[in-house]
Scaffold this motif. Structure first.
Motif, PDB file in Angstrom:
ATOM      1  N   ALA A 113       0.835  -1.204   0.000  1.00 47.88           N
ATOM      2  CA  ALA A 113       0.000   0.000   0.000  1.00 47.88           C
ATOM      3  C   ALA A 113       0.870   1.254   0.000  1.00 47.88           C
ATOM      4  N   GLY A 114       1.918   1.236  -0.789  1.00 46.43           N
ATOM      5  CA  GLY A 114       2.816   2.384  -0.843  1.00 46.43           C
ATOM      6  C   GLY A 114       2.187   3.571  -1.549  1.00 46.43           C
ATOM      7  N   SER A 115       2.526   4.761  -1.110  1.00 46.22           N
ATOM      8  CA  SER A 115       2.017   6.002  -1.697  1.00 46.22           C
ATOM      9  C   SER A 115       3.060   6.588  -2.644  1.00 46.22           C
ATOM     10  N   TRP A 163      -1.635  11.984   6.720  1.00 48.06           N
ATOM     11  CA  TRP A 163      -2.831  11.987   5.882  1.00 48.06           C
ATOM     12  C   TRP A 163      -2.614  12.767   4.597  1.00 48.06           C
ATOM     13  N   THR A 164      -3.472  12.495   3.636  1.00 43.75           N
ATOM     14  CA  THR A 164      -3.513  13.277   2.414  1.00 43.75           C
ATOM     15  C   THR A 164      -4.863  13.052   1.747  1.00 43.75           C
ATOM     16  N   VAL A 165      -5.079  13.696   0.625  1.00 42.84           N
ATOM     17  CA  VAL A 165      -6.284  13.504  -0.195  1.00 42.84           C
ATOM     18  C   VAL A 165      -5.838  13.085  -1.584  1.00 42.84           C
ATOM     19  N   LEU A 166      -6.479  12.043  -2.118  1.00 36.27           N
ATOM     20  CA  LEU A 166      -6.176  11.546  -3.457  1.00 36.27           C
ATOM     21  C   LEU A 166      -7.476  11.240  -4.191  1.00 36.27           C
ATOM     22  N   ASN A 167      -7.413  11.269  -5.505  1.00 33.82           N
ATOM     23  CA  ASN A 167      -8.550  10.817  -6.309  1.00 33.82           C
ATOM     24  C   ASN A 167      -8.368   9.339  -6.656  1.00 33.82           C
ATOM     25  N   ARG A 249       1.688  21.762   1.695  1.00 30.82           N
ATOM     26  CA  ARG A 249       0.861  21.789   0.489  1.00 30.82           C
ATOM     27  C   ARG A 249       1.671  21.400  -0.745  1.00 30.82           C
ATOM     28  N   ALA A 250       2.896  21.878  -0.802  1.00 30.34           N
ATOM     29  CA  ALA A 250       3.736  21.548  -1.955  1.00 30.34           C
ATOM     30  C   ALA A 250       4.097  20.065  -1.965  1.00 30.34           C
ATOM     31  N   TYR A 251       4.437  19.535  -0.798  1.00 30.31           N
ATOM     32  CA  TYR A 251       4.830  18.134  -0.698  1.00 30.31           C
ATOM     33  C   TYR A 251       3.680  17.210  -1.080  1.00 30.31           C
ATOM     34  N   LYS A 252       2.468  17.524  -0.637  1.00 35.03           N
ATOM     35  CA  LYS A 252       1.316  16.653  -0.877  1.00 35.03           C
ATOM     36  C   LYS A 252       0.494  17.062  -2.097  1.00 35.03           C
ATOM     37  N   ARG A 253       0.911  18.126  -2.782  1.00 36.17           N
ATOM     38  CA  ARG A 253       0.238  18.606  -3.987  1.00 36.17           C
ATOM     39  C   ARG A 253      -1.240  18.892  -3.735  1.00 36.17           C
TER      40      ARG A 253
END
Length: 271
Positions: A113-115, A163-167, A249-253
């Motif tokens: 489950a790598g990001s 945490w982060t947000v992804l589509n 914000r830059a790191y997680k886009r």
């Protein structure tokens, strides 16, 4: 479905955030048959999800023993590397860190489950190299993280959350390109279901016999729309999103998702 952890309520910047937990709380579980998910990846895409350095088998074996002590013994195919044999019993990804030539390095990992990275890309990297993409990590955090590894006691279990947000609602995300290429296909009304909260619960503990450290990563996913109908939690998320530091914000886009997230926050519908 609702996220099990809510780290966006804790900080608006990248934080080490390690805290001690009770040893009995080390592994969360929550997946009926992890091997059914992991074994096909291991068979079909081994270089994406598994890697080991020469000489890491003793540390792998100790990590497997630690997990067997927590979960109870279970038979494992003899041909499997010890760390992978242990990892297929858990939802978590497992990373073995060992001191090599004066540096803490990643010497074996099971990564289902790598990001946005693969096992072969990161094997052998030092702490500083592993966290290179985190803006300012070397200047702000590297020395502290190294001290944590050096001072880690065998009776101590540490936990942090990210945490982060992804589509994407997939656990296995080795590359960002195909996911981010689809962002433009999402309409504002689809944000609640098309965007996912991706939460990592990480733990760290010493391997007293071999001297290494075992790092675990448990990924939880929930639709962004799972926050609808929870005003306090929704407000905490909105605050974290809007007040995140430029570095975070830059790191997680986050910029890629700003319009969609703001559309959801303006009209928070359930997924």
């Amino acid at each position: 479905m609702r996220p099990r952890h809510r780290p966006w309520e804790e900080a608006a910047d990248f934080q080490i955030g390690l805290r001690p937990i009770a040893p009995e709380d080390w592994l969360e579980g929550g997946e009926a048959d992890p091997a059914a998910r992991k074994d096909p990846l291991f068979a079909a895409s081994r270089g994406l999800v598994w890697a080991e350095a020469d000489g890491s088998r003793p540390g792998q074996a100790e990590a497997a023993d630690l997990i067997a002590a927590a979960l109870g013994p279970a038979p494992a195919p003899a041909e499997l590397p010890p760390l992978y044999a242990a990892a297929r019993r858990l939802p978590d990804d497992l990373c073995l860190m060992e001191k090599r030539d004066g540096e803490w390095r990643l010497t074996a990992l099971s990564l289902s489950a790598g990001s946005f990275f693969t096992a072969q890309e990161v094997i052998g990297r030092s702490l500083g190299e592993l966290h290179g993409p985190v803006t300012g990590f070397a200047d702000r955090f590297l020395v502290r993280v190294q001290r944590i590894f050096e001072g880690l006691r065998p009776d101590l279990v540490l936990e942090r959350r990210n945490w982060t947000v992804l589509n994407s609602n997939a656990l296995h995300t080795p590359s960002s390109a195909p996911i981010r290429a689809r962002i433009g296909e999402i309409g504002p009304s689809q944000a609640a279901s098309a965007l996912s909260l991706r939460v990592e619960r990480q733990t760290l503990r010493r391997l007293p016999r071999t001297g290494g450290a075992l790092f675990t990563i448990r990924v939880w996913l929930a639709p962004l729309g799972s926050l609808a109908g929870q005003p306090e939690r929704l407000a905490a998320f909105a605050h974290a999103w809007r007040s995140a530091t430029p570095e975070l914000r830059a790191y997680k886009r986050f910029d890629l998702y700003d319009d969609l997230v703001e559309s959801f926050l303006a009209d928070p519908q359930p997924a």
